[in-house]
Design an enzyme around this catalytic site. Structure first.
Site, PDB file in Angstrom:
ATOM      1  N   ASP B   8       0.860  -1.185   0.000  1.00  0.00           N
ATOM      2  CA  ASP B   8       0.000   0.000   0.000  1.00  0.00           C
ATOM      3  C   ASP B   8       0.896   1.234   0.000  1.00  0.00           C
ATOM      4  OD1 ASP B   8      -2.161   1.622   0.155  1.00  0.00           O
ATOM      5  OD2 ASP B   8      -2.774   1.031   2.188  1.00  0.00           O
ATOM      6  N   GLU B 103      -2.416   0.280  -4.564  1.00  0.00           N
ATOM      7  CA  GLU B 103      -2.561  -0.882  -3.691  1.00  0.00           C
ATOM      8  C   GLU B 103      -2.527  -2.147  -4.528  1.00  0.00           C
ATOM      9  OE1 GLU B 103      -5.805  -1.690  -0.550  1.00  0.00           O
ATOM     10  OE2 GLU B 103      -6.303   0.219  -1.525  1.00  0.00           O
TER      11      GLU B 103
END
Lengths: 375, 356
Positions: B8, B103
């Site tokens: 992330d 992500e």
């Protein structure tokens, strides 16, 4: 039943009713034409239960009566007969003798009792129009009908009698064509119906382009009937042709909501010229890249098309345009259909951006909204 | 046993903007539209200290943090950086499932070295190549990897080892489970459930009563069990948010009131995809008290509350029944970029009420 008829008149009459008959009807009698001889004429009727046609031709009737005969075979035989004079005589067991010069045929018929009668109308809404007007109106929208069975209610042309005018609408969900004409309803309140695609095709075929011939339309919520005055009696057809059809049951979508309210960028184009340019550019398109790009810049309209494995095309037209540069892609067929169907020399083309519809317009009576292709 | 990494990027958009404009360094920075009704897509940690959050209206953010610098969005740039990061991931595995630009899940089970080392090396390379920091979660499945990547954020990583799962889940708030939003969390809270440990005490039938067929999945998720594979080619075709009401809604007005929070929730989810995906239509789903359901869709429309209200009214009118469930969603264009798409007229073609 016994009558004498002109071969070409008989042949013309059968040709009028032939299309309705399917190749594999559900009942044998539906392959047949009902021939009713009476007075100085024959009535010829066919039906496929959804759609029926009746026409009348001149004949010398010696003995009135009726019979049904297989229409396709009969039409082929009549067309080929050697002599203009044709004698027809039916015997009690529905066998029909057809004699012309040295030719003699005996055809097996079916009793008329088995032939489903065309529905009669009562208390229906009735309107009368000029055939040439209605024909042009239908032709200017009918190409936009949907063939997608899952949207059956779009498989036809919508007739909308409202606010002192008749509007005709057709759409396949990607483009929508609309035309309207002021009309005197005589005391009637209007109404609407969806005319099935097959009936639309028959109607266009039957309507004359000559002026001053009327067509009367009557409908209720299940059926519609057209009475079409015969324009050319030298064909042997007389009085009227009747077309009686089921209507498409269902609600037509609210077509008004997809008609752009504001005017964006607008150019006037010569219809024929524009059509030819698009047609040429479309010659390089393929199934995979089936679009042409319309590009507007200062006083210039460019049409380009390309398919990766074949090549490119570029066309240009001088136009009167001073708005911002624009580029929108369309399916070329969607542009060509209305251009072909219209008769006006000049049309207006309105564009906004690459995801908003393009709109063809003529003098307030016609518009065609076409969604672009997103590249 | 699988090893999944959830990677992330830290405040991805804001971080890129700050990297490219050094004078912004150390300042509270947010990325978003400038109009009075626009919202922020991301903000950096300096801004978060003032209570500024993603998806917050710009005006509200400025009230909380008057010296907040709002930078306009540059999706081209974010997409380019995202591709560079993607290329670095590909050095480790082909099994990459991107969730959005910032992500992705990686399945590194086939690698000989431990997951933590891969994550550390990947984050180091990302920083060296792009100047951006990322956080990572390393765990035996996607659920846990995603939870773990949040644990040491920003610029950190956390591993949940198979033996630690039970202890880790016990105190984890239910909202951390992927898919549990505000509505589901509230429903659980009414059951006295706040943590996954408390949720584990609920029998599977009770979860099914509360959440329908999703209940079974939740039964496993709250135990840290997740067998979903990392799917490199998964293409999201639509996105929707729906909720089943505790008590059926009887009037159109009640439905209208319920529509707004649903819409807001969906738009918040949508923000993650809007830049990579093109919306080609919107829909409203209604399930009635008699378990019939209907979907009202409009092709070509964009997700605006006005459109959803119209669709809701249409759908509500199709049945006289009270409403049990409402859903709102969007359809995305197919990914194939070279495909030509014939756009549809926004005609209302009604679809009728169907049975399950």
């Amino acid at each position: 039943m016994k009558f004498k008829v002109n071969r070409d008149h008989f042949s013309n009459g059968l040709a009028q009713v032939l299309n309705v008959v399917g190749t594999r009807p559900t009942m044998p009698v539906l392959s047949n034409v009902l021939i009713e001889a009476d007075g100085d004429h024959l009535d010829l009727t066919t039906t496929n239960l959804d759609l029926g046609i009746r026409c009348r031709i001149k004949a010398t009737v010696n003995q009135s009566g009726s019979v049904t005969l297989p229409v396709r075979r009969l039409a082929s035989i009549v067309r080929e007969l050697p002599n203009l004079d044709v004698q027809v005589e039916a015997s009690a067991n529905h066998q029909v003798k057809i004699a012309s010069g040295g030719s003699n045929f005996r055809i097996m018929g079916i009793a008329r009792d088995d032939f489903p009668p065309l529905p009669e109308f009562a208390n229906e809404t009735t309107f009368t129009l000029e055939q040439a007007v209605l024909g042009q109106m239908v032709a200017s929208v009918s190409y936009a009908q949907s063939a997608d069975e899952s949207r059956y209610f779009l498989n036809g042309v919508y007739f909308h009698f409202h606010d002192g005018k008749l509007s005709l609408v057709a759409t396949d969900g990607r483009r929508l064509a609309l035309t309207h004409r002021e009309m005197d309803f005589g005391g009637s309140n209007g109404g609407s119906l969806i005319l099935p695609a097959k009936t639309v095709a028959e109607l266009v075929r039957l309507l004359t382009k000559q002026e001053k011939f009327g067509v009367t339309l009557a409908f209720n919520d299940r059926r519609v009937a057209f009475r079409i005055a015969v324009a050319d009696e030298s064909s042997g057809l007389i009085d009227e042709v009747h077309l009686i059809s089921k209507v498409v049951e269902g609600n037509y979508p609210n077509y008004q909501q997809v008609i752009p309210k504001e005017v964006h960028q607008r150019v006037k184009v010569e219809r024929e010229l524009f059509l030819q340019c698009i047609h040429r550019a479309a010659l390089v398109t393929s199934d995979k890249s089936n679009s042409v790009k319309i590009k507007l810049s200062n006083n210039l309209l460019e049409i380009t098309a390309a398919s990766p494995d074949f090549g490119e095309a570029h066309e240009s037209l001088a136009v009167d345009y001073s708005g911002p540069d624009l580029q929108v892609a369309f399916n070329p067929a969607f542009l060509m259909d209305p251009l072909r169907a219209l008769t006006k020399d000049q049309i207006t083309f309105e564009l906004k951006d690459e995801v908003s519809p393009g709109v063809f317009k003529t003098d307030g009576n016609f518009l065609c909204v076409i969604m672009p292709v997103r590249l | 046993m699988r090893t999944i990494i959830h990677l992330d990027m830290d405040c991805f958009y804001a971080a890129i903007e700050v990297r490219d404009a050094p004078e912004l360094r150390g300042q509270p920075v947010a990325v978003g539209g400038a109009g009075p009704r626009s919202v922020l897509t991301t903000c950096n940690y300096e801004a978060r200290r003032f209570g500024v959050r993603s998806a917050m209206p710009g005006l509200m953010a400025l009230r909380k943090c008057p010296h907040l610098i709002i930078v306009p969005v540059h999706f081209d740039k974010y997409r380019r950086e995202s591709q560079r990061v993607r290329a670095l991931m590909q050095a480790f595995t082909e099994l990459i499932e991107p969730l959005s630009l910032d992500e992705a899940y990686l399945d590194v089970s086939a690698r000989p070295e431990p997951g933590v080392e891969i994550a550390r090396e990947l984050r180091r390379r990302i920083y060296r190549t792009t100047g951006l920091t990322a956080s990572a979660g390393i765990a035996p499945n996607k659920l846990l990897a995603k939870v773990a990547s949040d644990w040491k954020k920003p610029n950190g990583q956390f591993e949940i080892r198979p033996g630690d799962v039970a202890a880790f889940m016990r105190d984890l708030p239910v909202r951390r489970i992927w898919g549990i939003g505000r509505v589901a969390a509230e429903r659980l809270e009414r059951e006295g459930v706040r943590t996954c440990g408390e949720m584990q005490a609920l029998p599977v039938w009770r979860l099914q009563e509360l959440f329908g067929s999703w209940g079974t999945e939740l039964f496993h998720l709250c135990r840290g069990e997740d067998t979903r594979a990392v799917e490199p080619h998964r293409e999201r075709k639509s996105l929707s948010t729906e909720t089943t009401f505790r008590e059926d809604l009887r009037t159109l007005d009640e439905c209208r009131a319920a529509l707004e929070p649903l819409f807001a929730e969906m738009v918040a989810d949508l923000r993650k995809y809007a830049e990579v995906k093109r919306v080609t239509g919107v829909m409203v789903k209604i399930k009635f008290a008699d378990f019939t359901h209907t979907t009202v869709a409009r092709g070509g429309a964009q997700p605006e509350l006005r459109v959803y209200r119209e669709l809701l009214e249409k759908g509500f009118g199709r049945s006289g029944q009270p409403v049990r469930l409402l859903g709102v969603g969007v359809k995305f264009a197919e990914e194939a970029a070279e495909e030509e798409t014939q756009l549809e007229l926004p005609l209302d073609l009604g679809r009728g009420v169907g049975h399950r």
